[in-house]
Write an enzyme that holds these catalytic residues in place. Structure first.
Site, PDB file in Angstrom:
ATOM      1  CD  GLU A   1      -2.931   0.836   2.436  1.00 53.18           C
ATOM      2  OE1 GLU A   1      -3.974   1.507   2.437  1.00 53.18           O
ATOM      3  OE2 GLU A   1      -2.653   0.004   3.321  1.00 53.18           O
TER       4      GLU A   1
ATOM      5  CE  LYS B   1      -7.641   0.911   2.671  1.00 52.00           C
ATOM      6  NZ  LYS B   1      -6.482   1.109   3.576  1.00 52.00           N
TER       7      LYS B   1
ATOM      8  CB  CYS C   1      -4.944  -2.249   3.584  1.00 53.92           C
ATOM      9  SG  CYS C   1      -4.173  -2.564   5.208  1.00 53.92           S
TER      10      CYS C   1
ATOM     11  CB  SER D   1      19.454  -0.344  35.869  1.00 49.84           C
ATOM     12  OG  SER D   1      18.462  -1.273  35.442  1.00 49.84           O
TER      13      SER D   1
ATOM     14  N   GLY E   1      18.658  -4.495  35.625  1.00 51.96           N
ATOM     15  CA  GLY E   1      17.306  -5.005  35.802  1.00 51.96           C
ATOM     16  C   GLY E   1      16.753  -5.586  34.506  1.00 51.96           C
TER      17      GLY E   1
END
Length: 732
Positions: A45, A114, A175, A357, A359
């Site tokens: 598209e 479309k 689409c 860090s 984490g």
């Protein structure tokens, strides 16, 4: 008589407004399709201008340059003797349309607008385009003079029509027309259209790849035919990542497919189809045949061209294939990494800077960058010249060829552990171990001096010295002292990102990576403009639960043993003082809810459109085995209070890779207010009333149980058992 045709679907990584690059990629796809024996090529598209031009669609320049690109395609010898359709915006009678333009040998055959626009999720198509509403009608479109000079056509048909070749008939969906309940492929199939092409711009979400595949298969299962689905892939300038997965289906079976994630910009997938298989399949479905006999016809654009050849006996028909779906962990490994690669090579920067860090969140971000480096090395080993060119351009080293992901990661990723007196040795060690295993250029720094300097400025101005809660300070002081650490990390991140390549003797700067997950954004568990603020955030649309599963997978996928310890450690911000060197602050304790609960709140709030009362009504049943109605009510109310208080933080979220259906990103995906009345008085009273009624019903049930057990000893056990079930039913 020919009966076999070879067709090509195309996956392209286009950039919004990159007309030169987009043209080259379209031409490459046409050339590859031709070399693979295809006589019909379709593409994604709006492939000429890029899908995410957004308000640039209002600009006349966008349409001018799109027609100029189409003119180059019409003139190109690459396009000779091939039926081609491309996606581009077209203005007709002062209305903007999203169109497919079909052409053959310097002649435009049809402009197909479309008809059904997409308005949900990240899509806002009607902001720029209108849908074509004139079913089975065509009009004259007056071509720009520059195109007339090439085609010698003054007008061409525009509208809801199909193309009839010598041997078959081709129709179009764009689409959303595949997703819509009133899809065009059914009436097209009933009118004898045997090949339906769909140029799409469909983006990924975790666990959603099967949706497109099921729709494509379904489009030809009920009514037969061949369905050609071409999709964009990559980041063309937005938070979304287009999903790839271009494919061809015949009579309800996938016969050809492209990849979901990849670094190369052009991928062509072909299929050889026996037209007689379609005709035989359709005639056997008698109800379809009877319906087709009365179906209103579409206007046909007849073209003197055949997709088949009389001598096609040597062509092998593409057999059905099984679609292998990626796991969510694999989607996290590949998708955000490809998105980062697109962003990096288009930004003109030299790599990434990440505050690491130790984490789960920052570790996940680091592992995604390492995945990107791994994919780069794999692509170069497979001969992807564009990837090699881009790496050399980013690193400003024309003779460099990466072969080892760790070595490449050392060049592209700088990680830094920013410690304060509140940081533990455990997290520092975990960050260092991970950095050494992925190869990032890593160093630790202490930022206490900067924190003390800022607090000193405040004290000098006010005469007050703020203290942590552990040292006798009030909640306001405690929070302010935490926030200044987090915000200083953001300031230092940008300082190092701008200067670290200078330190390393390379030109350019680094992109700062964020590492806050979608659950923390939803709850607002972050400091505004802290180290969660960055240039891009690859995990901002992914839940903590999915990130933990990804790290468990990545531990074996990339041989990173340090991830075991990271996964076992409780998530913590490390912004409050330690107790005997040990962490006392944890994320879930601070938030007042678990990450698993947050994910459920998020899905109910966004995906199922629940307000406070509706959320309570659902959770009081699904959580009945672990919470009383009163506890559920308090959890729901606490979530909505936090959500309302922190909603303003969503307006400044770092642009994140979209992956989750409940993302709170209000810049596009989640359009809700950022200023709320935080008490939710009316809604919370409705919850309280429901809890009171359930409690009353429960008491009544218990009273009835007592009366029943007094009937006789012979019925006591039966009645008691029944009432336990009754009570459970009330609590549910």
């Amino acid at each position: 008589m020919g009966r076999k045709v070879t067709v090509a679907v195309t996956t392209l990584n286009q950039w919004a407004l990159d007309f030169e690059g987009n043209l080259n990629r379209i031409l490459q796809s046409i050339q590859e399709a031709k070399e693979m024996g295809a006589l019909y090529r379709t593409g994604p598209e709006l492939e000429i201008c890029g899908y995410s031009c957004e308000d640039h669609f209002y600009e006349p320049d966008t349409y001018l340059h799109s027609w100029q690109v189409l003119g180059e395609l019409l003139k190109s010898p690459t396009c000779k003797d091939m039926l081609i359709d491309v996606g581009m915006p077209v203005q007709h009678r002062n209305v903007l349309y999203n169109c497919r333009v079909a052409f053959l040998n310097k002649k435009i055959l049809l402009i197909r607008p479309k008809m059904l626009l997409c308005e949900d999720g990240n899509y806002r198509e009607s902001r720029w385009f209108s849908g074509w509403t004139k079913e089975r009608q065509i009009e004259d479109y007056y071509l720009p003079r520059m195109i007339t000079a090439i085609t010698e056509q003054t007008t061409v048909p525009i509208g809801d029509a199909v193309i009839a070749t010598k041997d078959t008939c081709i129709g179009f969906e764009i689409c959303e027309e595949l997703w819509n309940p009133k899809s065009r492929h059914i009436p097209l199939g009933l009118d004898g259209v045997e090949i339906i092409s769909n140029g799409s711009g469909s983006y990924m979400e975790l666990r959603k790849a099967y949706v497109t595949v099921d729709l494509v298969k379904s489009a030809t299962f009920k009514s037969g035919g061949a369905y050609l689905f071409s999709n964009l892939r990559g980041c063309d300038g937005q938070r979304i990542y287009f999903n790839g997965c271009s494919c061809v289906a015949v009579n309800g079976e996938i016969v050809s497919r492209g990849q979901q994630f990849a670094l190369h910009d052009v991928e062509v997938s072909t299929a050889t189809i026996d037209l007689e298989d379609i005709r035989s399949y359709r005639t056997k479905i008698r109800s379809r045949t009877h319906l087709a006999a009365s179906n209103p016809p579409f206007p046909r654009i007849t073209v003197d061209f055949a997709l088949s050849d009389d001598d096609d006996v040597y062509l092998t028909v593409s057999p059905p294939m099984e679609w292998q779906y990626l796991t969510p962990e694999e989607e996290i490994e590949l998708g955000p990494a490809c998105w980062l690669w697109d962003y990096l090579r288009r930004s003109g920067q030299g790599g990434f800077f990440l505050p690491l860090s130790g984490g789960v969140d920052s570790t996940s971000t680091a592992c995604i960058v390492f995945s990107m480096c791994t994919q780069i090395c794999d692509a170069i080993q497979k001969g992807e010249s564009q990837v090699l060119y881009d790496v050399r351009k980013i690193l400003c080293q024309s003779d460099y060829t990466p072969s080892d992901p760790m070595e490449l990661c050392n060049r592209l990723l700088v990680t830094c552990y920013m410690a304060t007196e509140n940081s533990s040795q455990e997290t520092k060690q975990r960050a260092s171990q991970l950095a050494s295993q992925i190869g990032s250029y890593h160093f630790p720094i202490m930022i206490d001096a900067a924190v003390s300097a800022v607090i000193g400025i405040f004290t000098a101005a006010t005469g007050f010295i703020p203290k942590f809660r552990a040292n006798g300070g009030c909640p306001r002081q405690n929070l302010a002292l935490q926030n200044i650490q987090a915000r200083l990390r953001m300031v230092l991140s940008y300082l190092f990102a701008q200067l670290m390549l200078w330190v390393r003797g390379r030109p350019g700067g680094l992109l700062v990576l964020g590492s806050s997950n979608v659950d923390e954004a939803l709850r607002g568990y972050m400091t505004k403009y802290d180290c969660s603020s960055a240039d891009v955030n690859p995990i901002g649309g992914i839940s903590k639960t999915d990130l933990k599963a990804f790290l468990q997978y990545a531990k074996n996928r990339f041989f990173l043993p340090s991830l075991s310890e990271i996964l076992q450690a409780p998530p913590t911000a490390e912004l409050e003082p330690l107790t005997d060197g040990q962490i006392t602050q944890t994320d879930e304790q601070d938030m007042g809810m678990t990450y698993a609960e947050l994910s459920e709140f998020g899905r109910l709030r966004k995906t199922q459109n629940c307000g406070p009362y509706s959320m309570f009504q659902k959770l009081v049943h699904s959580w009945s085995d672990k919470c009383t109605p009163h506890e559920v009510a308090e959890k729901v109310k606490h979530f909505f209070r936090c959500y309302a208080i922190n909603r303003h933080k969503m307006t400044v979220l770092t642009p994140s890779y979209h992956a989750e259906t409940y993302s709170p990103d209000d810049n596009r995906f989640d359009h809700r207010p950022f200023l709320y009345r935080v008490h939710w008085n009316w809604q919370f009273k409705a919850i309280d009333d429901a809890v009171a009624q359930m409690t009353k019903d429960k008491r009544g049930s218990s009273d009835r149980q007592v009366d029943t057990t007094q009937l006789s000893a012979s019925t006591s056990n039966v009645s008691s058992h029944f009432m336990r079930g009754e009570r459970k039913g009330v609590l549910i």
